[in-house]
Scaffold this motif. Structure first.
Motif, PDB file in Angstrom:
ATOM      1  N   ALA A 328       0.834  -1.207   0.000  1.00 38.33           N
ATOM      2  CA  ALA A 328       0.000   0.000   0.000  1.00 38.33           C
ATOM      3  C   ALA A 328       0.865   1.251   0.000  1.00 38.33           C
ATOM      4  O   ALA A 328       0.587   2.214  -0.740  1.00 38.33           O
ATOM      5  N   MET A 329       1.910   1.263   0.797  1.00 39.53           N
ATOM      6  CA  MET A 329       2.785   2.435   0.850  1.00 39.53           C
ATOM      7  C   MET A 329       3.458   2.684  -0.490  1.00 39.53           C
ATOM      8  O   MET A 329       3.622   3.827  -0.923  1.00 39.53           O
ATOM      9  N   THR A 330       3.839   1.600  -1.170  1.00 40.69           N
ATOM     10  CA  THR A 330       4.489   1.726  -2.478  1.00 40.69           C
ATOM     11  C   THR A 330       3.508   2.258  -3.521  1.00 40.69           C
ATOM     12  O   THR A 330       3.799   3.228  -4.238  1.00 40.69           O
ATOM     13  N   GLU A 331       2.345   1.640  -3.603  1.00 41.29           N
ATOM     14  CA  GLU A 331       1.381   1.994  -4.641  1.00 41.29           C
ATOM     15  C   GLU A 331       0.733   3.353  -4.409  1.00 41.29           C
ATOM     16  O   GLU A 331       0.363   4.047  -5.365  1.00 41.29           O
ATOM     17  N   GLU A 332       0.612   3.751  -3.152  1.00 45.08           N
ATOM     18  CA  GLU A 332      -0.026   5.026  -2.825  1.00 45.08           C
ATOM     19  C   GLU A 332       0.976   6.173  -2.676  1.00 45.08           C
ATOM     20  O   GLU A 332       0.588   7.303  -2.380  1.00 45.08           O
ATOM     21  N   GLY A 333       2.267   5.887  -2.875  1.00 41.97           N
ATOM     22  CA  GLY A 333       3.277   6.941  -2.789  1.00 41.97           C
ATOM     23  C   GLY A 333       3.414   7.557  -1.416  1.00 41.97           C
ATOM     24  O   GLY A 333       3.697   8.751  -1.280  1.00 41.97           O
ATOM     25  N   VAL A 334       3.253   6.736  -0.379  1.00 39.64           N
ATOM     26  CA  VAL A 334       3.253   7.252   0.995  1.00 39.64           C
ATOM     27  C   VAL A 334       4.618   7.824   1.380  1.00 39.64           C
ATOM     28  O   VAL A 334       4.707   8.868   2.044  1.00 39.64           O
ATOM     29  N   VAL A 335       5.693   7.167   0.974  1.00 39.42           N
ATOM     30  CA  VAL A 335       7.030   7.639   1.343  1.00 39.42           C
ATOM     31  C   VAL A 335       7.325   8.972   0.657  1.00 39.42           C
ATOM     32  O   VAL A 335       7.832   9.913   1.285  1.00 39.42           O
ATOM     33  N   GLU A 336       6.986   9.074  -0.600  1.00 41.96           N
ATOM     34  CA  GLU A 336       7.181  10.327  -1.326  1.00 41.96           C
ATOM     35  C   GLU A 336       6.321  11.437  -0.732  1.00 41.96           C
ATOM     36  O   GLU A 336       6.750  12.602  -0.648  1.00 41.96           O
ATOM     37  N   HIS A 337       5.124  11.074  -0.306  1.00 42.93           N
ATOM     38  CA  HIS A 337       4.240  12.059   0.327  1.00 42.93           C
ATOM     39  C   HIS A 337       4.846  12.578   1.623  1.00 42.93           C
ATOM     40  O   HIS A 337       4.797  13.786   1.902  1.00 42.93           O
ATOM     41  N   ALA A 338       5.444  11.681   2.417  1.00 40.89           N
ATOM     42  CA  ALA A 338       6.075  12.098   3.672  1.00 40.89           C
ATOM     43  C   ALA A 338       7.207  13.082   3.408  1.00 40.89           C
ATOM     44  O   ALA A 338       7.375  14.066   4.139  1.00 40.89           O
TER      45      ALA A 338
END
Length: 437
Positions: A328-338
């Motif tokens: 989910a973090m990969t597909e939703e771009g969570v790290v980039e969002h952070a």
């Protein structure tokens, strides 16, 4: 009939023994549920969580993909012993290795961050045939035998039963131990201090240097560029294993999968020998942690028994939550969002508060990993007294924001998914609480 709130408190006071606390003085906040970046109590009061509980709910509360994965796994196979092979465990390990990058091949799963550090130390000692472990005074590595002995803060002192632990000061320019006047001086002198510590302790006696990639509980102490490379060089020079504790800083917290992958903290791209993790790998939905040894260290045990293990190592519910969370973090771009939230919203917003409030001595951080060093006097940098920090905490709770405080610091560590609008709400609560001082 008792309310749910009162029943919760009565049961807690009667039967729950809390960590790091004098039991009679407790007045815990009742949390009934959560979703996204918010939690709530039974009375319907909502709180924006700027603490991520213990800096671990990186993906936020009740992420449907992670919840569903745990439910599906429970219906398929709720538990399995560590000696068996399990598909979900293998998928979780593969994903973690991929995020760590070249050089890593296998994962030793644990129940959390403390026993991850425990087993990383064990690996380093067995791999080198040496005993001593060097770590920062400003650090926290967990509350088990070797992990708490490696910890530098006050919690180490009543728990020093582990052997072979030596501490040294890392770089922290705002409260420098080295009379430094610049980041470059601080870095150079901190590395010189470590070098002398290694020489004084005897290089051939040192198994590992154990560092948090970014010391978290100690104050989000972002190392100056060049420090990690300097430590890597010293470890290579003397055959010492470099362990990076990424329990708090890993899996999106700093805007990268691991903090040592950040160009700011590690511009030359050095790689540790062993990485430990927990918390953000599955956002704490099920207890889990682990050790990532580089291939050379992992292969050392191909024909030698590794004398360590845990009943719940690679538990299938934890493994399922890791697979779902990382996907989910990969597909939703969570790290980039952070990373974006830190660069464009939290960082500038906290800097603006520092310009407004003299009580903020320094702002430190990146991604969604920040701390405000609160001071009674901006010139002497005297730490803000505990009573005033408690007032700030109470004021923020009254504003509907859940804070994280440690010593004289306010840590701003929301879930990686926090929105710009929620950042505005959080900053306004901090502004109001500091204004009340």
């Amino acid at each position: 009939m008792l309310s749910d709130t009162q029943r919760t408190l009565d049961l807690d006071r009667a039967h729950v023994f809390h960590s790091w606390s004098a039991q009679a003085r407790l007045d815990p906040l009742v949390i009934a549920g959560g979703a996204g970046c918010e939690v709530w109590d039974f009375e319907g009061n909502n709180y924006l969580d700027l603490s991520s509980q213990l800096v671990n709910v990186n993906i936020g509360y009740a992420h449907p993909r992670v919840v569903r994965a745990i439910q599906d796994q429970a219906a398929t196979l709720a538990t399995v012993g560590p000696s068996a092979a399990n598909l979900t465990r293998g998928e979780a390990a593969r994903r973690i290795v991929e995020k760590a990058g070249p050089g890593f091949e296998k994962v030793f799963f644990t129940n959390g961050g403390a026993d991850a550090n425990e087993n990383a130390i064990r690996m380093a000692r067995l791999f080198t045939g040496r005993d001593k472990v060097l770590s920062h005074y400003r650090s926290y590595h967990g509350n088990t035998g070797a992990a708490i002995a490696s910890t530098g803060d006050w919690r180490r002192v009543p728990n020093e039963y582990g052997r072979g632990h030596v501490h040294f000061f890392g770089p922290f320019l705002y409260r420098t131990e080295f009379w430094a006047e610049s980041e470059e001086q601080e870095c150079e002198r901190a590395l010189r201090h470590l070098h002398r510590t290694i020489e004084a302790e005897g290089p051939d006696s040192i198994a590992a240097v154990l560092l948090e990639g970014i010391p978290g509980t100690a104050g989000v102490l972002v190392p100056p560029a060049g420090y990690l490379a300097g430590v890597r060089d010293l470890c290579d020079r003397y055959g010492i294993v470099l362990i990076l504790d990424e329990v708090m800083a890993g899996f999106g917290r700093t805007g990268t999968w691991f903090s040592w992958q950040s160009e700011r903290t590690n511009p030359t791209g050095i790689v540790p020998d062993i990485v430990t993790f927990a918390k953000g790998v599955n956002s704490g939905y099920v207890p889990v942690g682990g050790v990532l040894p580089k291939g050379e260290i992992a292969r050392h045990f191909d024909d030698r028994v590794f004398p360590g293990g845990l009943t719940y190592s690679g538990h299938p519910l934890a493994s399922a939550s890791i697979v779902a969370a990382l996907d989910a973090m990969t597909e939703e771009g969570v790290v980039e969002h952070a990373a974006l939230i830190g660069e464009e919203h939290l960082g500038p917003g906290l800097a603006a508060l520092a310009a407004k409030h003299d009580v903020i001595g320094e702002v430190r951080g990146l991604g969604v990993f920040w701390a405000l060093d609160l001071v009674a006097d901006p010139d002497t940098r005297e730490p803000l007294p505990a009573a005033d920090v408690a007032r700030v905490k109470a004021a923020m709770l009254a504003e509907g924001v859940l804070p994280f405080t440690a010593d004289n610091r306010l840590h701003v560590v929301p879930p990686c998914i926090i929105t710009p609008a929620e950042v505005v709400v959080g900053l306004a609560a901090i502004d109001s609480a500091l204004s009340a001082l």
